[in-house]
Scaffold this motif. Structure first.
Motif, PDB file in Angstrom:
ATOM      1  N   ILE A   1      14.395  -6.217  -6.199  1.00 16.82           N
ATOM      2  CA  ILE A   1      14.944  -7.279  -5.352  1.00 16.82           C
ATOM      3  C   ILE A   1      16.097  -7.997  -6.067  1.00 16.82           C
ATOM      4  N   GLU A   2      15.988  -8.113  -7.389  1.00 17.79           N
ATOM      5  CA  GLU A   2      17.033  -8.758  -8.185  1.00 17.79           C
ATOM      6  C   GLU A   2      18.273  -7.883  -8.351  1.00 17.79           C
ATOM      7  N   GLY A   3      18.120  -6.591  -8.051  1.00 18.92           N
ATOM      8  CA  GLY A   3      19.243  -5.688  -8.204  1.00 18.92           C
ATOM      9  C   GLY A   3      19.320  -5.013  -9.551  1.00 18.92           C
ATOM     10  N   VAL A   4      18.221  -5.014 -10.296  1.00 26.79           N
ATOM     11  CA  VAL A   4      18.180  -4.361 -11.604  1.00 26.79           C
ATOM     12  C   VAL A   4      18.218  -2.842 -11.406  1.00 26.79           C
ATOM     13  N   ALA A   5      18.923  -2.161 -12.266  1.00 26.32           N
ATOM     14  CA  ALA A   5      19.058  -0.701 -12.169  1.00 26.32           C
ATOM     15  C   ALA A   5      17.695  -0.024 -12.251  1.00 26.32           C
ATOM     16  N   LYS A   6      17.547   1.107 -11.553  1.00 24.03           N
ATOM     17  CA  LYS A   6      16.259   1.788 -11.447  1.00 24.03           C
ATOM     18  C   LYS A   6      15.682   2.160 -12.806  1.00 24.03           C
ATOM     19  N   ALA A   7      16.473   2.714 -13.671  1.00 26.26           N
ATOM     20  CA  ALA A   7      15.970   3.140 -14.983  1.00 26.26           C
ATOM     21  C   ALA A   7      15.421   1.955 -15.772  1.00 26.26           C
ATOM     22  N   GLU A   8      16.131   0.833 -15.685  1.00 25.55           N
ATOM     23  CA  GLU A   8      15.709  -0.353 -16.434  1.00 25.55           C
ATOM     24  C   GLU A   8      14.423  -0.949 -15.862  1.00 25.55           C
ATOM     25  N   ARG A   9      14.331  -0.990 -14.520  1.00 23.36           N
ATOM     26  CA  ARG A   9      13.132  -1.595 -13.932  1.00 23.36           C
ATOM     27  C   ARG A   9      11.899  -0.708 -14.122  1.00 23.36           C
ATOM     28  N   LEU A  10      12.067   0.605 -14.112  1.00 21.67           N
ATOM     29  CA  LEU A  10      10.931   1.492 -14.352  1.00 21.67           C
ATOM     30  C   LEU A  10      10.487   1.424 -15.810  1.00 21.67           C
ATOM     31  N   LYS A  11      11.428   1.254 -16.699  1.00 21.70           N
ATOM     32  CA  LYS A  11      11.093   1.082 -18.117  1.00 21.70           C
ATOM     33  C   LYS A  11      10.269  -0.192 -18.307  1.00 21.70           C
ATOM     34  N   ARG A  12      10.693  -1.258 -17.643  1.00 20.56           N
ATOM     35  CA  ARG A  12       9.955  -2.523 -17.718  1.00 20.56           C
ATOM     36  C   ARG A  12       8.560  -2.368 -17.110  1.00 20.56           C
ATOM     37  N   ALA A  13       8.457  -1.660 -15.991  1.00 21.00           N
ATOM     38  CA  ALA A  13       7.160  -1.439 -15.344  1.00 21.00           C
ATOM     39  C   ALA A  13       6.212  -0.682 -16.274  1.00 21.00           C
ATOM     40  N   GLN A  14       6.739   0.312 -16.971  1.00 18.41           N
ATOM     41  CA  GLN A  14       5.906   1.083 -17.900  1.00 18.41           C
ATOM     42  C   GLN A  14       5.399   0.207 -19.045  1.00 18.41           C
TER      43      GLN A  14
ATOM     44  N   SER B   1       0.812  -1.227   0.000  1.00 13.91           N
ATOM     45  CA  SER B   1       0.000   0.000   0.000  1.00 13.91           C
ATOM     46  C   SER B   1       0.840   1.270   0.000  1.00 13.91           C
ATOM     47  N   ALA B   2       2.065   1.204   0.533  1.00 11.87           N
ATOM     48  CA  ALA B   2       2.908   2.407   0.633  1.00 11.87           C
ATOM     49  C   ALA B   2       3.700   2.680  -0.637  1.00 11.87           C
ATOM     50  N   LYS B   3       3.582   1.817  -1.619  1.00 17.31           N
ATOM     51  CA  LYS B   3       4.312   2.000  -2.875  1.00 17.31           C
ATOM     52  C   LYS B   3       3.330   2.289  -4.008  1.00 17.31           C
ATOM     53  N   THR B   4       3.771   3.060  -4.994  1.00 19.20           N
ATOM     54  CA  THR B   4       2.928   3.359  -6.143  1.00 19.20           C
ATOM     55  C   THR B   4       2.741   2.105  -6.993  1.00 19.20           C
ATOM     56  N   VAL B   5       1.809   2.198  -7.919  1.00 21.43           N
ATOM     57  CA  VAL B   5       1.575   1.102  -8.854  1.00 21.43           C
ATOM     58  C   VAL B   5       2.859   0.744  -9.585  1.00 21.43           C
ATOM     59  N   GLU B   6       3.549   1.749 -10.064  1.00 21.84           N
ATOM     60  CA  GLU B   6       4.799   1.561 -10.785  1.00 21.84           C
ATOM     61  C   GLU B   6       5.839   0.855  -9.913  1.00 21.84           C
ATOM     62  N   GLU B   7       5.931   1.269  -8.669  1.00 23.07           N
ATOM     63  CA  GLU B   7       6.903   0.666  -7.745  1.00 23.07           C
ATOM     64  C   GLU B   7       6.535  -0.772  -7.406  1.00 23.07           C
ATOM     65  N   ASN B   8       5.236  -1.049  -7.277  1.00 25.08           N
ATOM     66  CA  ASN B   8       4.797  -2.423  -7.019  1.00 25.08           C
ATOM     67  C   ASN B   8       5.186  -3.349  -8.171  1.00 25.08           C
ATOM     68  N   VAL B   9       4.980  -2.882  -9.392  1.00 20.48           N
ATOM     69  CA  VAL B   9       5.306  -3.703 -10.560  1.00 20.48           C
ATOM     70  C   VAL B   9       6.807  -3.933 -10.656  1.00 20.48           C
ATOM     71  N   ALA B  10       7.576  -2.924 -10.329  1.00 17.41           N
ATOM     72  CA  ALA B  10       9.036  -3.008 -10.460  1.00 17.41           C
ATOM     73  C   ALA B  10       9.710  -3.719  -9.292  1.00 17.41           C
ATOM     74  N   LEU B  11       8.960  -4.005  -8.229  1.00 11.62           N
ATOM     75  CA  LEU B  11       9.557  -4.550  -7.010  1.00 11.62           C
ATOM     76  C   LEU B  11      10.374  -5.833  -7.232  1.00 11.62           C
ATOM     77  N   PRO B  12       9.875  -6.824  -7.990  1.00  9.42           N
ATOM     78  CA  PRO B  12      10.700  -8.036  -8.188  1.00  9.42           C
ATOM     79  C   PRO B  12      12.049  -7.722  -8.827  1.00  9.42           C
ATOM     80  N   LEU B  13      12.086  -6.731  -9.706  1.00 10.34           N
ATOM     81  CA  LEU B  13      13.339  -6.364 -10.363  1.00 10.34           C
ATOM     82  C   LEU B  13      14.265  -5.618  -9.404  1.00 10.34           C
TER      83      LEU B  13
END
Length: 360
Positions: A124-137, A110-122
């Motif tokens: 945890i894997e250590g994927v760079a922020k720009a790459e995981r947000l691109k994947r979430a989009q 609940s404390a994370k945005t939709v985008e952050e929820n989708v990107a969360l598994p990435l």
């Protein structure tokens, strides 16, 4: 038999490479209770398999064994060619990333945005922020929620939350998507939209999906095959249209009761096993025979031999599936036998349900 060694070093037998999941004689007990009692089944790449059963049948234990959260007592659980039974927790971690999971109650933070929820598994894997947000989009666009990226779960409807859950499950590009009663908390209209989304994802991505559910309508809507589990055992398995058209196990017939034509209750209540003026027969057909001129041919061959009581034709996986109930005069046993023989000769499954004691 020769084996094949893939690029990843996994050894498989011919024909096995297409299997994303293979279970062989999987058993799991809790005390003296067998939650899984010798389960064997497989799921091929790109297939949607529905596993259906009542509460307590073993569905939840099965899905927990598949994602490694529960350890089987014995048997093989093979995911992408690797038997996970007996693997240490550290060895299971990379395999779990190959398995996406969607839940009945969404499990969003609940404390994370939709985008952050989708990107969360990435994350945890250590994927760079720009790459995981691109994947979430990309995934939010796929599930139709690109405009909700900065929203929080509390502002979303149930259906939107489940779409976010689906996007999150796809973040790490899994080979297998597990759906654990994912539509049980949703209304019928939202359920249809979520099922349509899953089918679309399956078609676009070639994603293998295993659905755990107690709802036959869910299986009917999108599954290629269905396996029925009861008391920890697979009691029936096959193509959805075939199982729906000719269920064999008592549990399957019971689960199908809400969506297959049933003998009207007021007629069923007055049936007896002898006597009565009419024998009531159930007639089940599937495939091409379900669309033929069966009853017209029966009337021509045996005039005045029956009357249609109830029934209808459905289409599942583009195959016609029919169930009818007919009444045959009981005063002439030979006629009733001829009617039954005529129908069976045309691939119908016929059962004498009893005798109507109240029809004039």
């Amino acid at each position: 038999m020769n084996s094949i060694v893939s690029a990843s070093g996994i050894e498989t037998r011919p024909g096995e490479a297409e299997e994303v999941v293979r279970l062989k004689d999987v058993r799991r007990k809790f005390g003296v209770t067998a939650a899984l009692d010798g389960v064997s089944l497989s799921v091929k790449k790109g297939e949607i398999l529905g596993i259906i059963g009542r509460s307590g049948a073993g569905k939840s234990t099965l899905i927990r064994c598949l994602n490694g959260l529960e350890r089987a007592d014995s048997g093989e659980i093979v995911i992408e060619g690797r038997n996970i039974a007996g693997l240490a927790e550290q060895e299971l971690q990379p395999l779990r990333r190959r398995i996406g999971m969607i839940f009945q109650h969404f499990n969003l933070l609940s404390a994370k945005t939709v985008e952050e929820n989708v990107a969360l598994p990435l994350k945890i894997e250590g994927v760079a922020k720009a790459e995981r947000l691109k994947r979430a989009q990309e995934l939010l666009e796929l599930v139709g929620l690109s405009d909700k990226a900065r929203a929080y779960p509390s502002s979303l409807s149930g259906g939107q939350k489940q779409r976010v859950g689906i996007a999150r499950a796809l973040a790490a590009r899994p080979a297998l998507l597990l759906s654990d009663e994912a539509t049980s908390a949703l209304d019928p209209e939202t359920t249809r939209s979520i099922l349509a989304l899953l089918k679309d994802i399956n078609r676009k991505l070639g994603l293998t999906i295993l659905l755990i559910t107690h709802e036959m309508e869910v299986v009917r809507s999108i599954a290629d095959r269905v396996a029925v589990i009861d008391a920890g055992r697979i009691v029936e398995e096959g193509q959805v249209w075939s199982i729906f058209g000719d269920p064999q196990a008592a549990i399957t017939k019971s689960l199908l009761g809400g969506i297959r034509p049933q003998l009207p209750a007021h007629i069923a209540a007055r049936l007896s096993q002898k006597g009565g003026t009419e024998a009531i027969l159930s007639v089940d057909l599937s495939g091409p025979e379900a669309q033929g001129a069966l009853f017209a041919d029966l009337s021509a061959a045996l005039p005045h031999s029956f009357r249609l009581v109830h029934g209808g034709i459905d289409h599942i996986q583009n195959q016609p599936v029919a169930r009818f109930f007919i009444a045959v005069p009981a005063r002439n046993p030979a006629l009733a036998e001829k009617v039954e023989q005529f129908l069976k000769a045309r691939s119908a499954r016929v059962e004498v349900l009893g005798y109507d004691t109240d029809h004039d």
